[in-house]
Design a protein around this motif. Sequence first.
Motif, PDB file in Angstrom:
ATOM      1  N   ALA A  81       2.910   9.634 -11.254  1.00 36.48           N
ATOM      2  CA  ALA A  81       3.554   8.323 -11.334  1.00 36.48           C
ATOM      3  C   ALA A  81       3.805   7.788  -9.933  1.00 36.48           C
ATOM      4  CB  ALA A  81       4.869   8.426 -12.102  1.00 36.48           C
ATOM      5  N   ALA A  82       3.289   6.591  -9.680  1.00 35.85           N
ATOM      6  CA  ALA A  82       3.573   5.932  -8.411  1.00 35.85           C
ATOM      7  C   ALA A  82       5.062   5.604  -8.376  1.00 35.85           C
ATOM      8  CB  ALA A  82       2.744   4.659  -8.281  1.00 35.85           C
ATOM      9  N   THR A  83       5.706   5.912  -7.257  1.00 37.91           N
ATOM     10  CA  THR A  83       7.127   5.596  -7.098  1.00 37.91           C
ATOM     11  C   THR A  83       7.325   4.523  -6.034  1.00 37.91           C
ATOM     12  OG1 THR A  83       7.357   7.424  -5.536  1.00 37.91           O
ATOM     13  CG2 THR A  83       7.893   7.885  -7.860  1.00 37.91           C
ATOM     14  N   GLY A  84       6.252   4.206  -5.314  1.00 46.23           N
ATOM     15  CA  GLY A  84       6.288   3.155  -4.304  1.00 46.23           C
ATOM     16  C   GLY A  84       5.295   2.073  -4.662  1.00 46.23           C
ATOM     17  N   THR A  85       5.304   0.992  -3.894  1.00 46.90           N
ATOM     18  CA  THR A  85       4.419  -0.131  -4.190  1.00 46.90           C
ATOM     19  C   THR A  85       3.025   0.039  -3.598  1.00 46.90           C
ATOM     20  OG1 THR A  85       5.244  -1.317  -2.248  1.00 46.90           O
ATOM     21  CG2 THR A  85       6.340  -1.767  -4.367  1.00 46.90           C
ATOM     22  N   TYR A  86       2.868   1.017  -2.684  1.00 49.76           N
ATOM     23  CA  TYR A  86       1.575   1.252  -2.050  1.00 49.76           C
ATOM     24  C   TYR A  86       1.480   2.724  -1.666  1.00 49.76           C
ATOM     25  CZ  TYR A  86      -2.196   1.055   1.404  1.00 49.76           C
ATOM     26  OH  TYR A  86      -3.350   1.282   2.100  1.00 49.76           O
ATOM     27  N   ILE A  87       0.298   3.293  -1.831  1.00 51.40           N
ATOM     28  CA  ILE A  87       0.040   4.677  -1.428  1.00 51.40           C
ATOM     29  C   ILE A  87      -1.108   4.645  -0.423  1.00 51.40           C
ATOM     30  CG2 ILE A  87      -0.637   6.983  -2.203  1.00 51.40           C
ATOM     31  CD1 ILE A  87       0.413   6.205  -5.015  1.00 51.40           C
ATOM     32  N   THR A  88      -0.847   5.125   0.791  1.00 54.20           N
ATOM     33  CA  THR A  88      -1.911   5.165   1.799  1.00 54.20           C
ATOM     34  C   THR A  88      -3.024   6.096   1.328  1.00 54.20           C
ATOM     35  OG1 THR A  88      -1.006   7.043   3.020  1.00 54.20           O
ATOM     36  CG2 THR A  88      -0.231   4.827   3.672  1.00 54.20           C
ATOM     37  N   ILE A  89      -4.213   5.928   1.862  1.00 55.36           N
ATOM     38  CA  ILE A  89      -5.332   6.771   1.436  1.00 55.36           C
ATOM     39  C   ILE A  89      -5.075   8.237   1.777  1.00 55.36           C
ATOM     40  CG2 ILE A  89      -6.744   6.390   3.500  1.00 55.36           C
ATOM     41  CD1 ILE A  89      -9.194   6.327   1.414  1.00 55.36           C
ATOM     42  N   ASP A  90      -4.413   8.514   2.908  1.00 55.82           N
ATOM     43  CA  ASP A  90      -4.112   9.911   3.264  1.00 55.82           C
ATOM     44  C   ASP A  90      -3.157  10.537   2.258  1.00 55.82           C
ATOM     45  OD1 ASP A  90      -5.795   9.838   5.480  1.00 55.82           O
ATOM     46  OD2 ASP A  90      -4.181   9.297   6.862  1.00 55.82           O
TER      47      ASP A  90
END
Length: 143
Positions: free
Chosen positions: A32-41
């Motif tokens: 589950a995403a908890t932030g609005t953006y996930i960096t590729i790393d």
Amino acid sequence: MESKIENQLKEKKAFKNATVSHVENTHTLVVAATGTYITIDEFKSIFNYIGELVKSHKITKLVFDKRKLNVFHQPSMEWYFVEWKEKMFDLGLKTHRKILPEDQVFRQSVKIGRQQIAEKYPNGKFNEMDIQYFENLDDAIEK
């Protein structure tokens, strides 16, 4: 609407912008995403961790809850489909469920991104996977 299944989720690891949980007594993981953006790393770290769980726990189903995301990142999606899913297919992870944000631009970006990947990689194993989209966690886990 409150999820019936949330109390069956056991957190395995929290990342900066996502949480990985196991659905008790199943071969299902939920990221589950908890932030609005996930960096590729970070994205690669999350999914490489999930890959370890797929191997060690014989995971056959993954639910990716993207409802908190508001930025779509095509290079992450391409890596996820073309490299990561290829490896997971061979390990038995063939069922994928997605929950998208209500944002229509995000949804359209996913659709276009998937079409581009399918055209670029017509023989990708992801084409053989059971990939479906749902609006809530209960349906994504149950179906």
